[in-house]
Design a protein around this motif. Structure first.
Motif, PDB file in Angstrom:
ATOM      1  N   ILE A 158       0.874  -1.168   0.000  1.00  0.00           N
ATOM      2  CA  ILE A 158       0.000   0.000   0.000  1.00  0.00           C
ATOM      3  C   ILE A 158       0.910   1.216   0.000  1.00  0.00           C
ATOM      4  N   HIS A 159       0.834   2.001  -1.045  1.00  0.00           N
ATOM      5  CA  HIS A 159       1.747   3.119  -1.280  1.00  0.00           C
ATOM      6  C   HIS A 159       0.948   4.412  -1.267  1.00  0.00           C
ATOM      7  N   ALA A 160       1.410   5.374  -0.487  1.00  0.00           N
ATOM      8  CA  ALA A 160       0.714   6.663  -0.385  1.00  0.00           C
ATOM      9  C   ALA A 160       1.382   7.704  -1.266  1.00  0.00           C
ATOM     10  N   LEU A 161       0.569   8.422  -2.021  1.00  0.00           N
ATOM     11  CA  LEU A 161       1.028   9.579  -2.781  1.00  0.00           C
ATOM     12  C   LEU A 161       0.484  10.807  -2.054  1.00  0.00           C
ATOM     13  N   VAL A 162       1.351  11.546  -1.397  1.00  0.00           N
ATOM     14  CA  VAL A 162       0.903  12.649  -0.548  1.00  0.00           C
ATOM     15  C   VAL A 162       1.538  13.955  -1.004  1.00  0.00           C
ATOM     16  N   GLY A 163       0.847  15.042  -0.681  1.00  0.00           N
ATOM     17  CA  GLY A 163       1.324  16.364  -1.042  1.00  0.00           C
ATOM     18  C   GLY A 163       0.205  17.367  -0.864  1.00  0.00           C
ATOM     19  N   PRO A 164       0.521  18.645  -0.912  1.00  0.00           N
ATOM     20  CA  PRO A 164      -0.500  19.679  -0.706  1.00  0.00           C
ATOM     21  C   PRO A 164      -1.444  19.779  -1.896  1.00  0.00           C
ATOM     22  N   ASN A 165      -2.497  20.580  -1.755  1.00  0.00           N
ATOM     23  CA  ASN A 165      -3.386  20.849  -2.880  1.00  0.00           C
ATOM     24  C   ASN A 165      -2.580  21.416  -4.046  1.00  0.00           C
ATOM     25  N   GLY A 166      -2.871  20.927  -5.253  1.00  0.00           N
ATOM     26  CA  GLY A 166      -2.171  21.425  -6.423  1.00  0.00           C
ATOM     27  C   GLY A 166      -0.799  20.811  -6.636  1.00  0.00           C
ATOM     28  N   GLU A 226      -2.907 -10.323  -0.032  1.00  0.00           N
ATOM     29  CA  GLU A 226      -3.211 -11.246  -1.127  1.00  0.00           C
ATOM     30  C   GLU A 226      -2.362 -10.968  -2.367  1.00  0.00           C
ATOM     31  N   GLY A 227      -1.550  -9.896  -2.340  1.00  0.00           N
ATOM     32  CA  GLY A 227      -0.680  -9.588  -3.470  1.00  0.00           C
ATOM     33  C   GLY A 227      -1.129  -8.428  -4.327  1.00  0.00           C
ATOM     34  N   HIS A 228      -2.256  -7.811  -3.982  1.00  0.00           N
ATOM     35  CA  HIS A 228      -2.711  -6.641  -4.723  1.00  0.00           C
ATOM     36  C   HIS A 228      -1.900  -5.415  -4.299  1.00  0.00           C
ATOM     37  N   THR A 229      -1.774  -4.486  -5.223  1.00  0.00           N
ATOM     38  CA  THR A 229      -1.061  -3.237  -4.943  1.00  0.00           C
ATOM     39  C   THR A 229      -2.064  -2.100  -4.894  1.00  0.00           C
ATOM     40  N   ILE A 230      -1.944  -1.248  -3.872  1.00  0.00           N
ATOM     41  CA  ILE A 230      -2.846  -0.110  -3.730  1.00  0.00           C
ATOM     42  C   ILE A 230      -2.024   1.171  -3.704  1.00  0.00           C
ATOM     43  N   ALA A 276      -2.581   7.685   6.091  1.00  0.00           N
ATOM     44  CA  ALA A 276      -1.522   7.109   5.263  1.00  0.00           C
ATOM     45  C   ALA A 276      -0.482   6.401   6.127  1.00  0.00           C
ATOM     46  N   GLU A 277      -0.108   7.030   7.235  1.00  0.00           N
ATOM     47  CA  GLU A 277       0.898   6.431   8.112  1.00  0.00           C
ATOM     48  C   GLU A 277       0.386   5.132   8.735  1.00  0.00           C
ATOM     49  N   GLU A 278      -0.923   5.072   8.973  1.00  0.00           N
ATOM     50  CA  GLU A 278      -1.513   3.909   9.637  1.00  0.00           C
ATOM     51  C   GLU A 278      -1.529   2.674   8.746  1.00  0.00           C
ATOM     52  N   ILE A 279      -1.781   2.851   7.451  1.00  0.00           N
ATOM     53  CA  ILE A 279      -1.987   1.671   6.603  1.00  0.00           C
ATOM     54  C   ILE A 279      -0.965   1.505   5.484  1.00  0.00           C
ATOM     55  N   CYS A 280      -0.152   2.527   5.200  1.00  0.00           N
ATOM     56  CA  CYS A 280       0.751   2.454   4.049  1.00  0.00           C
ATOM     57  C   CYS A 280       2.161   2.058   4.473  1.00  0.00           C
TER      58      CYS A 280
END
Length: 257
Positions: free
Chosen positions: A43-51, A195-199, A209-213
């Motif tokens: 599970i990969h998080a893409l984070v950043g401010p608005n815009g 199960e091998g899926h990528t999120i 994001a910190e909790e699950i990624c």
């Protein structure tokens, strides 16, 4: 494909981009030479401010927007040259949920199953599971266009999971969900990763994001400014600084460069 030729989808990263860029009119560079490499079962998080370019990046990953430069590979398949094959492996939940307003929820789920040729027995099993999990049983005969945003989000999640694609790209998936729905989603994403899926998900809520990624990519003004596992990012933190404070400091530093 010959019997000796290796299927590129077997061992390739789930998502890989090379110098991915998007230039809009008026010379607005929304994404600038973004390189990503995301493996299977994470599970990969893409984070950043608005815009920052998160939504634009996701739209290019799933084939809804064509890059100005660069390339996207989904499970080893080129999104530009083999879009129809690449899209078989990927599912997308946009930040602004929309659907076929004239379809009832159950009709929508059956339409998705038919579109992606899900075997009837598999569909029925998944339908029962996810309808119960997201508690939309009493909404199955309601029109999609009449649903609240939260119930629409739940219904779209059911449709996405009935497909169960290898790669799930989710733009602010928790935005419209109540706490109970958000908890269910977090548990489900963890199970799918096992199960091998990528999120790949974007979120403004760093605590989620910190909790699950397991992995993060931080972008600002279309540029990647940091990446790594949670452990990697925490290795830069000293003196009791939280991950959220580190995130803010990274963004401030990027704006000064």
């Amino acid at each position: 494909m010959s019997s000796t030729e290796k299927d590129p989808t077997e061992d390739s990263p789930a998502i890989e981009t090379f110098h991915l860029s998007k230039l809009f009119p008026q010379r607005v560079l929304a994404v600038n030479r973004l390189n990503l490499k995301i493996g299977r079962g994470v599970i990969h998080a893409l984070v950043g401010p608005n815009g920052a370019g998160k939504t634009t990046t996701m739209q290019m990953l799933v084939g809804l927007s064509r890059p100005t430069r660069g390339s996207v590979f989904i499970c080893g398949l080129d999104m530009l040259r083999e879009a129809w094959r690449a899209k078989e492996h990927i599912g997308f939940l946009p930040d602004s949920p929309s659907a076929y307003e004239s379809l009832r929820v159950d009709e929508f789920l059956r339409f998705i199953a038919s579109l992606y040729q899900i075997p009837k027995d598999v569909f029925e099993e998944r339908r029962v599971r996810y309808v119960e999990l997201f508690e939309i049983g009493s909404y199955l005969h309601k029109y999609m266009g009449s649903l609240s945003r939260g119930m629409l989000q739940r219904s779209l999640l059911c449709g996405l999971l009935i497909r169960k694609p290898t790669v799930l790209v989710m733009d602010e998936p928790h935005y419209s969900l109540d706490p109970e729905g958000g908890y269910v989603l977090k548990q489900l994403l963890r199970d799918l990763a096992k199960e091998g899926h990528t999120i790949l998900l974007s979120t403004h809520v760093l605590s989620i994001a910190e909790e699950i990624c397991q992995e993060f990519t931080i972008i600002s003004q279309g540029v990647k400014v940091a990446e790594g596992t949670v452990k990697d990012l925490r290795s830069h933190i000293e003196g009791g600084v939280t991950l959220e404070e580190y995130y803010i400091s990274i963004l401030q530093r990027s704006e000064q460069d």
